[in-house]
Design an enzyme around this catalytic site. Structure first.
Site, mmCIF file in Angstrom:
data_model
loop_
_atom_site.group_PDB
_atom_site.id
_atom_site.type_symbol
_atom_site.label_atom_id
_atom_site.label_comp_id
_atom_site.label_asym_id
_atom_site.label_seq_id
_atom_site.Cartn_x
_atom_site.Cartn_y
_atom_site.Cartn_z
ATOM 1 N N LYS A 57 10.330 -0.015 9.473
ATOM 2 C CA LYS A 57 9.524 -0.704 8.468
ATOM 3 C C LYS A 57 9.092 -2.093 8.954
ATOM 4 C CE LYS A 57 9.956 2.509 5.185
ATOM 5 N NZ LYS A 57 10.662 3.719 5.623
HETATM 6 C C1 LIG Z 1 11.407 4.639 4.370
HETATM 7 C C2 LIG Z 1 11.171 5.115 2.980
HETATM 8 C C3 LIG Z 1 12.216 5.349 2.074
HETATM 9 C C4 LIG Z 1 13.665 5.392 2.492
HETATM 10 O O1 LIG Z 1 14.148 4.235 2.994
HETATM 11 P P1 LIG Z 1 15.466 4.278 3.913
HETATM 12 O O2 LIG Z 1 15.741 2.825 4.126
HETATM 13 O O3 LIG Z 1 15.122 4.998 5.168
HETATM 14 O O4 LIG Z 1 16.539 4.938 3.129
HETATM 15 C C5 LIG Z 1 11.903 5.669 0.759
HETATM 16 N N1 LIG Z 1 10.620 5.785 0.353
HETATM 17 C C6 LIG Z 1 9.585 5.591 1.195
HETATM 18 C C7 LIG Z 1 8.210 5.710 0.672
HETATM 19 C C8 LIG Z 1 9.827 5.284 2.543
HETATM 20 O O5 LIG Z 1 8.806 5.150 3.389
#
Ligand SMILES: *Cc1c(COP(=O)(O)O)cnc(C)c1O
Length: 357
Positions: free
Chosen positions: A181
Site C-alpha cells: 500500500k
Molecule cells: C489491502 C486491502 C485490504 C486488506 O488489508 P490487509 O492489510 O492486507 O489485511 C482490504 N481491503 C482492500 C480494498 C484492500 O486493498
C-alpha cells in the site's frame, strides 16, 4: 523485472534509530511508545478525530462488522479486494451486492435503496483506488433507513474530500498499511471514527476486550500492531510527501503517453484531492487485456488484475449478476506505479501497451 508495485523502504539507519528505542525500552508490543507515537503523528498528518493503528487492514473490517453488522445483511460492492467480502462472511453476516458506477468504479449509490430489506444492518463500501464513494448520498440513505456505514478505505490514505480527510466519513473507516500500500508498516492497518463511543468499543475490541488487567468490557480479539511494525511507519512518514509526488510524476507520464483513445481511465469524483495510489487502465475487452498482459509478461513486466474476479462470483457467496462490475473486472489492469520507476521503463511499458491495443 518490473512489478505492479515496489515497497518503499526507508534508509536502514533511520529504521535502526527506531529499533534502538525498542531495544532500550525492552518493549515489543501491547501499545508501546512507538505505536503511540505513530498514532499521534498519523492523527496530525491526516487531520482525523480518532485513530487506532492495528496489525493489518482486515481485522478492523472484522471488528467494525462485529460492532455494527449484527449478523445482518450488509450492502456492499462487488468491485474490491476479496477481504471486503470475506470479512462480511467471516463475521457471519450476509453480503448483498450492489453494482458499481462504470466510471467512478465505486458502489452505485442510486441502486442501494432497492437492495435494503428488514435484515439490512449496514453498508460496507470501498473507496476503490482511493476514489471516494458518493459519501453524501450514502449518508442520507443510511440515516433514512437507520443503517450503519463502514468504509473500506484501504486505498484512501491521505485522500481528502471537500477538504476533509476521507477517513472522517461514515461511522467507521478502515485502512491497510500492508507492504503493497501507499503508506505501510510491513503488515498493519488502522480504524478511524468521529464517534467517541465507537472509538472506545473498538479500542477494547482490538485488545481482547480488556478493561484493565483483570476485567473485560466484552468479547475481543487481538488487533494490536507491534513496535517493530510501528518503527517502519515512523521511519517512512518523513518521506510521504516525496513518495506521493514521485508517484504523481509516473501517473502524469502515463497520462501523457498512453493512447487514451483506446483506454478508459479512472474518473475521480469532484472535490477530491487524490493520493496517486493506483493506476488502473480499462481496456475495450478482456481479449485486449490478455494480449497486452501477455506481451508485458514476455518483457518481464507484471501488472496486476486488480480486481478480478468480481466478488459476487466468489465460490462461497450466493451467485448474483453484477453486469458493470463483472465487465470492468474482466478488463482492468493496474500498471506498475512506484518510486524509482524510470522513464526508460515507463517508455517500454507504454510502447508495448500502445502497440497491442
Ligand atoms: C489491502 C486491502 C485490504 C486488506 O488489508 P490487509 O492489510 O492486507 O489485511 C482490504 N481491503 C482492500 C480494498 C484492500 O486493498
Amino acid at each position: 523485472m518490473i512489478t505492479v508495485t515496489k515497497t518503499f523502504l526507508p534508509p536502514l539507519e533511520e529504521y535502526n534509530k527506531y529499533l534502538r528505542r525498542v531495544w532500550e525500552n525492552q518493549w515489543l508490543t501491547n501499545r508501546g511508545e512507538l505505536v503511540i507515537a505513530l498514532e499521534q503523528k498519523l492523527k496530525e498528518y491526516l487531520n482525523v478525530s480518532n485513530i487506532i493503528v492495528t496489525n493489518n487492514g482486515t481485522i478492523p473490517l472484522q471488528i467494525a462488522l462485529k460492532l455494527l453488522g449484527n449478523r445482518g445483511e450488509i450492502i456492499t460492492t462487488p468491485f474490491s479486494y476479496v477481504a471486503t467480502s470475506a470479512a462480511i462472511v467471516w463475521e457471519n453476516c450476509t453480503p448483498v451486492f450492489v453494482d458499481i458506477h462504470p466510471e467512478y468504479l465505486t458502489i452505485d449509490e442510486t441502486k442501494i435503496e432497492d437492495a435494503i430489506t428488514d435484515k439490512t444492518t449496514a453498508i460496507l463500501a470501498t473507496h476503490v483506488f482511493g476514489n471516494p464513494c458518493n459519501v453524501e448520498i450514502i449518508e442520507i440513505i443510511a440515516q433514512k433507513h437507520n443503517l450503519k456505514v463502514i468504509y473500506d478505505a484501504a486505498h484512501a490514505f491521505g485522500v481528502t474530500y471537500k477538504e476533509k480527510s476521507l477517513f472522517e466519513y461514515g461511522d467507521i473507516s478502515t485502512c491497510s498499511f500492508h507492504a503493497t500500500k501507499l503508506f505501510h508498516t510491513g503488515e498493519g492497518g488502522a480504524m478511524f471514527t468521529k464517534d467517541a463511543n465507537l472509538y472506545h468499543k473498538f479500542f477494547y475490541s482490538h485488545n481482547f476486550g480488556h478493561n484493565g488487567a483483570l476485567a473485560f468490557h466484552d468479547v475481543g480479539i487481538n488487533g494490536k500492531i507491534s513496535e517493530l511494525n510501528a518503527a517502519m511507519g515512523l521511519a517512512i512518514l518523513p518521506y510521504l510527501e516525496n513518495i506521493i509526488s514521485e508517484r504523481r510524476k509516473v501517473i502524469d507520464y502515463y497520462n501523457q503517453n498512453l493512447n487514451l483513445n483506446k483506454i478508459q481511465l479512472l474518473k475521480l469524483r469532484a472535490d477530491t484531492q487524490w493520493n496517486y495510489s493506483y493506476y488502473p487502465v480499462i481496456f475495450k475487452s478482456e481479449e485486449v487485456l490478455l494480449k497486452v498482459e501477455g506481451k508485458l509478461n514476455d518483457n518481464q513486466i507484471f501488472p496486476r488484475r486488480y480486481f478480478y474476479p468480481s466478488l459476487n462470483k466468489l465460490s462461497y457467496i450466493k451467485d448474483s449478476e453484477m453486469p458493470q462490475s463483472e465487465s470492468v473486472s474482466c478488463r482492468v489492469l493496474c500498471l506498475p506505479l512506484y518510486v524509482g520507476l524510470s522513464v526508460q521503463e515507463l517508455q517500454l511499458i507504454i510502447s508495448i501497451i500502445n502497440e497491442n491495443l
